[in-house]
Write an enzyme that holds these catalytic residues in place. Structure first.
Site, mmCIF file in Angstrom:
data_model
loop_
_atom_site.group_PDB
_atom_site.id
_atom_site.type_symbol
_atom_site.label_atom_id
_atom_site.label_comp_id
_atom_site.label_asym_id
_atom_site.label_seq_id
_atom_site.Cartn_x
_atom_site.Cartn_y
_atom_site.Cartn_z
ATOM 1 N N ARG A 1 42.723 37.978 50.444
ATOM 2 C CA ARG A 1 42.956 39.232 51.279
ATOM 3 C C ARG A 1 42.089 40.457 50.740
ATOM 4 O O ARG A 1 41.638 41.023 51.894
ATOM 5 C CB ARG A 1 44.553 39.594 50.975
ATOM 6 C CG ARG A 1 45.544 38.770 51.697
ATOM 7 C CD ARG A 1 46.828 38.740 50.963
ATOM 8 N NE ARG A 1 46.367 37.833 49.640
ATOM 9 C CZ ARG A 1 46.547 36.379 49.597
ATOM 10 N NH1 ARG A 1 46.944 35.888 50.770
ATOM 11 N NH2 ARG A 1 46.315 35.670 48.631
ATOM 12 N N THR A 2 41.895 40.692 49.506
ATOM 13 C CA THR A 2 41.260 41.929 49.272
ATOM 14 C C THR A 2 39.869 41.639 49.683
ATOM 15 O O THR A 2 39.267 42.638 50.313
ATOM 16 C CB THR A 2 41.396 42.277 47.889
ATOM 17 O OG1 THR A 2 42.839 42.207 47.411
ATOM 18 C CG2 THR A 2 40.893 43.615 47.432
ATOM 19 N N LYS B 1 24.665 33.137 33.855
ATOM 20 C CA LYS B 1 23.307 32.842 32.918
ATOM 21 C C LYS B 1 23.415 33.902 31.922
ATOM 22 O O LYS B 1 22.599 34.088 31.028
ATOM 23 C CB LYS B 1 22.066 33.304 33.745
ATOM 24 C CG LYS B 1 21.833 32.271 34.867
ATOM 25 C CD LYS B 1 20.631 32.885 35.779
ATOM 26 C CE LYS B 1 20.329 32.326 36.984
ATOM 27 N NZ LYS B 1 19.443 33.027 37.887
ATOM 28 N N ARG C 1 36.385 43.781 41.630
ATOM 29 C CA ARG C 1 37.443 42.894 40.984
ATOM 30 C C ARG C 1 37.324 42.265 39.824
ATOM 31 O O ARG C 1 36.251 41.725 39.740
ATOM 32 C CB ARG C 1 38.143 42.073 41.936
ATOM 33 C CG ARG C 1 39.328 41.192 41.284
ATOM 34 C CD ARG C 1 40.045 40.348 42.228
ATOM 35 N NE ARG C 1 41.012 41.081 43.105
ATOM 36 C CZ ARG C 1 41.975 40.684 43.848
ATOM 37 N NH1 ARG C 1 42.247 39.303 44.004
ATOM 38 N NH2 ARG C 1 42.758 41.429 44.640
ATOM 39 N N HIS D 1 45.789 48.279 41.043
ATOM 40 C CA HIS D 1 45.493 47.731 42.490
ATOM 41 C C HIS D 1 45.498 48.668 43.378
ATOM 42 O O HIS D 1 46.644 48.491 44.210
ATOM 43 C CB HIS D 1 46.114 46.319 42.490
ATOM 44 C CG HIS D 1 45.362 45.333 43.718
ATOM 45 N ND1 HIS D 1 44.414 45.816 44.338
ATOM 46 C CD2 HIS D 1 45.422 44.323 44.202
ATOM 47 C CE1 HIS D 1 43.902 44.728 45.332
ATOM 48 N NE2 HIS D 1 44.578 43.814 45.109
#
Ligand code: CP
Length: 326
Positions: free
Chosen positions: A58-59, A86, A108, A136
Site C-alpha cells: 500500500r505505502t 553488496k 521505509r 508511520h
C-alpha cells in the site's frame, strides 16, 4: 497557517492545527483521483525517490501513484535490488541518491529512527514511510482522514486500537495525533503485546470486550508475525480466540462503529472476514485515502513551498471545499 516542516518524520509533537492542515490538504486532493484524467502538473519537473528496505504494497504503491498524479518523476529502490546487497550502508545509499538531486526521499526501514538519521545528514526532504516500531505518519494521517470522512468529526471520539501494540508504528503515530486532536485512545491486547509505556499512551485493556465497549472507532492491527522474536503468544489460535474481531465482539461497540485496519490483514487471526468485508469496515477507504494523503505530503515537501501555496491542484481545477472539523 504556515506548515514549516522540511521533513515528515512523525506526528509526535505536531499541533492540532498542523494535523488539521495536513488532513484538510489531503482532503482537497481526493477529487483528482476521481477524474477521468488523474493527473495535474503540480510537481512537474520534480523527482521523488522511494527507498524501501521492508516489504510494502500500500505505502509504496500509493506514494508512486501520488507522485505520478502530481506529474513528478518517481524512482523506487528496494533493498533487495540495490547495492545494499553488496554491503553499502544506509547512509551511503542515501547520500548517493541525494547527490542525484531528488526533491523528496521516502524511506521505509526496519530500524526505528532511520528517517530522522537520514534527515539529519542529507540535503533533501525526508518522508518516513515506516521506521521499525517508531512511527508511520502517513498511515495515521490517512486513518484520520478516513475517520473524519465517515464519522464527521475528529474530536471527542473513543478509539480502540487492538492487537500487537508492541510492534506497531501505526499505533504510535495514531496515539500522538488522536490525543492531540482531543480523542480518548484505548490500547487493547494481551500484556505481552503492550509496551511498557502503554499506560502513558492511553487506557489499557486486556479484554477485547471491555476494550471495544462503546467505541466509536475500532482500529485493528496486524499481528506482526515477522517481528515475534520471543514467544509473545502461546499460539495463533489462542490469540485469535481472545482478540480476533468477530461480529459478536464488535457488537459491544457503538451501533455506528467504524472499523479500520492498516493492512495487510490476517483474516481469522486479528479480524474475521465478515467484519473485514462488512458494512462497518473502512479498510478500502483507507487505501483510497492513502493516495490523497501522500499527494498532500509530496506537494507540501517536494515543492518546498509549503503552506504559501493556496491550492494543491488549482492549475486544472478547484479542490473540493474544505470540511468543517469537530
Ligand atoms: N499499511 C501499510 O503500511 O501497508 P504496506 O506495508 O503494504 O505499505
Amino acid at each position: 497557517m504556515t506548515f514549516t516542516h522540511r521533513h515528515l518524520l512523525g506526528l509526535d509533537g505536531m499541533s492540532r492545527e498542523e494535523l488539521l492542515y495536513l488532513i484538510d490538504t489531503a482532503a482537497s486532493f481526493k477529487e483528482i483521483s476521481e477524474r477521468d484524467i488523474k493527473k495535474v502538473p503540480t510537481l512537474r519537473g520534480k523527482t521523488v525517490v522511494g527507498l524501501f528496505y521492508e516489504a510494502s504494497t500500500r505505502t509504496r504503491t500509493s506514494f508512486e501513484i501520488a507522485a505520478k498524479r502530481l506529474s513528478a518523476d518517481y524512482v523506487n529502490i528496494s533493498s533487495a535490488t540495490s547495492s545494499t546487497t553488496k554491503g553499502e550502508t544506509l547512509l551511503d545509499t542515501a547520500r548517493n541518491i541525494a547527490a542525484m538531486r531528488p526533491d523528496a526521499l521516502i524511506i521505509r526501514h526496519h530500524a526505528a529512527g532511520a528517517a530522522r538519521y537520514l534527515a539529519n545528514r542529507i540535503d533533501c526532504p525526508v518522508i518516513n514511510a515506516g521506521d521499525g516500531a517508531h512511527e508511520h505518519p502517513t498511515q495515521a494521517l490517512l486513518d484520520l482522514l478516513t475517520i473524519r470522512d465517515h464519522v464527521g468529526r475528529l474530536e471527542g471520539l473513543t478509539v480502540a486500537i487492538v492487537g500487537d501494540i508492541l510492534h506497531s508504528r501505526v499505533t504510535r503515530s495514531n496515539v500522538h495525533a488522536l490525543r492531540a486532536l482531543g480523542n480518548t485512545v484505548r490500547l487493547v491486547g494481551p500484556p505481552t503485546l503492550l509496551p511498557r509505556e502503554a499506560a502513558a499512551m492511553g487506557e489499557v485493556h486486556h479484554q477485547l470486550a471491555s476494550g471495544v465497549r462503546g467505541a466509536d472507532v475500532v482500529m485493528m492491527l496486524r499481528l506482526q508475525r515477522e517481528r515475534q522474536g520471543r514467544n509473545y503468544l502461546p499460539s495463533l489460535d489462542e490469540y485469535a480466540r481472545y482478540f480476533c474481531l468477530t461480529r459478536a465482539a464488535l457488537a459491544e461497540a457503538k451501533p455506528d462503529v467504524v472499523v479500520l485496519h492498516p493492512g495487510p490483514i490476517n483474516r481469522g487471526v486479528e479480524i474475521a472476514s465478515d467484519v473485514a468485508d462488512g458494512a462497518a469496515s473502512l479498510i478500502m477507504d483507507q487505501v483510497t485515502n492513502g493516495v490523497a494523503v501522500r499527494m498532500a505530503i509530496l506537494f507540501l515537501l517536494a515543492s518546498r513551498r509549503g503552506a504559501q501555496v493556496e491550492a494543491p491542484a488549482n492549475e486544472e481545477a478547484q479542490p473540493e471545499r474544505r470540511r468543517k472539523v469537530g
